[in-house]
Design an enzyme around this catalytic site. Sequence first.
Site, PDB file in Angstrom:
ATOM      1  N   GLY A  37       0.903  -1.169  -0.019  1.00  0.00           N
ATOM      2  CA  GLY A  37      -0.056  -0.064   0.178  1.00  0.00           C
ATOM      3  C   GLY A  37       0.802   1.235   0.016  1.00  0.00           C
ATOM      4  CB  ALA A  38       0.053   4.786   0.183  1.00  0.00           C
ATOM      5  CD  GLU A  39       0.331   4.917   6.356  1.00  0.00           C
ATOM      6  OE1 GLU A  39      -0.807   4.704   6.733  1.00  0.00           O
ATOM      7  OE2 GLU A  39       1.134   5.658   6.722  1.00  0.00           O
ATOM      8  CB  ALA A  40       0.897  -0.594   5.463  1.00  0.00           C
ATOM      9  CG  ASP A  64      -6.846   7.904   2.946  1.00  0.00           C
ATOM     10  OD1 ASP A  64      -7.091   8.568   2.086  1.00  0.00           O
ATOM     11  OD2 ASP A  64      -6.019   7.069   2.867  1.00  0.00           O
TER      12      ASP A  64
HETATM   13  N1  LIG Z   1      -8.519  -6.885   5.758  1.00  0.00           N
HETATM   14  C1  LIG Z   1      -8.059  -7.060   4.614  1.00  0.00           C
HETATM   15  N2  LIG Z   1      -8.608  -8.101   3.732  1.00  0.00           N
HETATM   16  C2  LIG Z   1      -8.178  -8.053   2.231  1.00  0.00           C
HETATM   17  N3  LIG Z   1      -7.515  -7.161   1.781  1.00  0.00           N
HETATM   18  C3  LIG Z   1      -7.064  -5.904   2.405  1.00  0.00           C
HETATM   19  C4  LIG Z   1      -7.310  -5.749   3.820  1.00  0.00           C
HETATM   20  N4  LIG Z   1      -6.719  -4.540   4.148  1.00  0.00           N
HETATM   21  C5  LIG Z   1      -6.252  -4.065   3.226  1.00  0.00           C
HETATM   22  N5  LIG Z   1      -6.344  -4.923   2.359  1.00  0.00           N
HETATM   23  C6  LIG Z   1      -5.912  -4.623   0.737  1.00  0.00           C
HETATM   24  O1  LIG Z   1      -4.386  -3.984   1.029  1.00  0.00           O
HETATM   25  C7  LIG Z   1      -4.324  -2.653   0.398  1.00  0.00           C
HETATM   26  C8  LIG Z   1      -3.672  -1.670   1.259  1.00  0.00           C
HETATM   27  O2  LIG Z   1      -4.033  -1.816   2.499  1.00  0.00           O
HETATM   28  P1  LIG Z   1      -4.578  -0.293   3.196  1.00  0.00           P
HETATM   29  O3  LIG Z   1      -5.259  -0.671   4.613  1.00  0.00           O
HETATM   30  O4  LIG Z   1      -5.427   0.497   2.297  1.00  0.00           O
HETATM   31  O5  LIG Z   1      -3.086   0.339   3.206  1.00  0.00           O
HETATM   32  P2  LIG Z   1      -2.545   1.827   2.741  1.00  0.00           P
HETATM   33  O6  LIG Z   1      -2.646   2.576   3.933  1.00  0.00           O
HETATM   34  O7  LIG Z   1      -1.032   1.403   2.556  1.00  0.00           O
HETATM   35  O8  LIG Z   1      -3.230   2.186   1.733  1.00  0.00           O
HETATM   36  C9  LIG Z   1      -6.033  -2.254   0.209  1.00  0.00           C
HETATM   37  O9  LIG Z   1      -6.110  -1.619  -0.932  1.00  0.00           O
HETATM   38  C10 LIG Z   1      -6.387  -3.765  -0.027  1.00  0.00           C
HETATM   39  O10 LIG Z   1      -6.262  -4.118  -1.276  1.00  0.00           O
HETATM   40 MG   LIG Z   2      -5.527   2.285   1.477  1.00  0.00          MG
END
Ligand SMILES: Nc1ncnc2c1ncn2[C@@H]1O[C@H](COP(=O)(O)OP(=O)(O)O)[C@@H](O)[C@H]1O
Ligand SMILES: [Mg+2]
Length: 221
Positions: free
Chosen positions: A11-14, A125
């Site tokens: 993701g953007a930060e994780a 967000d």
């Molecule tokens: N609980 C979850 N189950 C399935 N996919 C997830 C879940 N949490 C995140 N994702 C996937 O991971 C991506 C990045 O997670 P996210 O929490 O949005 O992180 P970031 O802060 O980096 O954007 C999401 O867009 C989604 O596709």
């Molecule tokens: Mg996200």
Amino acid sequence: MAVEGRLLFRGAEAELYLVTWGDGVALAKVRVEKPYRHPAIDKRLRWRRTATEARAIRGALEAGVPAPAVYLVDPPSYTIVMEYVEGACKLADIVEREFEKAKELTARLGRYVARLHKAGIAHGDLTTSNVLVRGDELFLIDFGLADLRAGLREKAVDLHLFLRSLESTHPHVVEVMMESFLEGYREAAGQEAVRELVAAMREIRLMGRYREERRTAWRSA
Ligand SMILES: Nc1ncnc2c1ncn2[C@@H]1O[C@H](COP(=O)(O)OP(=O)(O)O)[C@@H](O)[C@H]1O
Ligand SMILES: [Mg+2]
């Protein structure tokens, strides 16, 4: 804790890893270092966002807003282990592919966000990428920027961010989707709450435009 698993998303930060959990699986969200931040600030931010995300998810679930269940929170390693919503896609993809379904889901999202706001939580967000859809189920994710003592302004920012995400990725359906969202919100929170919120959002947008104009004026000066 050290996370061992298969990297599923960046993701953007994780980074998000699929890990084994009991006799099933889970998703570990690990906030990674951003080299452009000062190391001390970077650590503090990641720690705080990890803790905030876990608290906000708990608050959402308590308010009846679906989000992935949190299994474990470990701020020192910037890690949250949560329910893996397997086979989900983003609301953003549905908006592109299935218009009618997207309208219905967006109205439901409006109801959920109204519940969240009633509980004093702003998501921070709210975009069509931070809403997961699996069949008829909808999950809000990515609560790291949430505000747990949100006032009208923070709630209006949610609306502004959602509208902006529609404008930037789905410009052809902005009006219809926003109308559905507000319809759902109205159902859960009432006409007066929506009126107030939309007025506050307009103000934020106007200020943004004003700032944009000033910036342009500066540049051309
Ligand atoms: N609980 C979850 N189950 C399935 N996919 C997830 C879940 N949490 C995140 N994702 C996937 O991971 C991506 C990045 O997670 P996210 O929490 O949005 O992180 P970031 O802060 O980096 O954007 C999401 O867009 C989604 O596709
Ligand atoms: Mg996200």
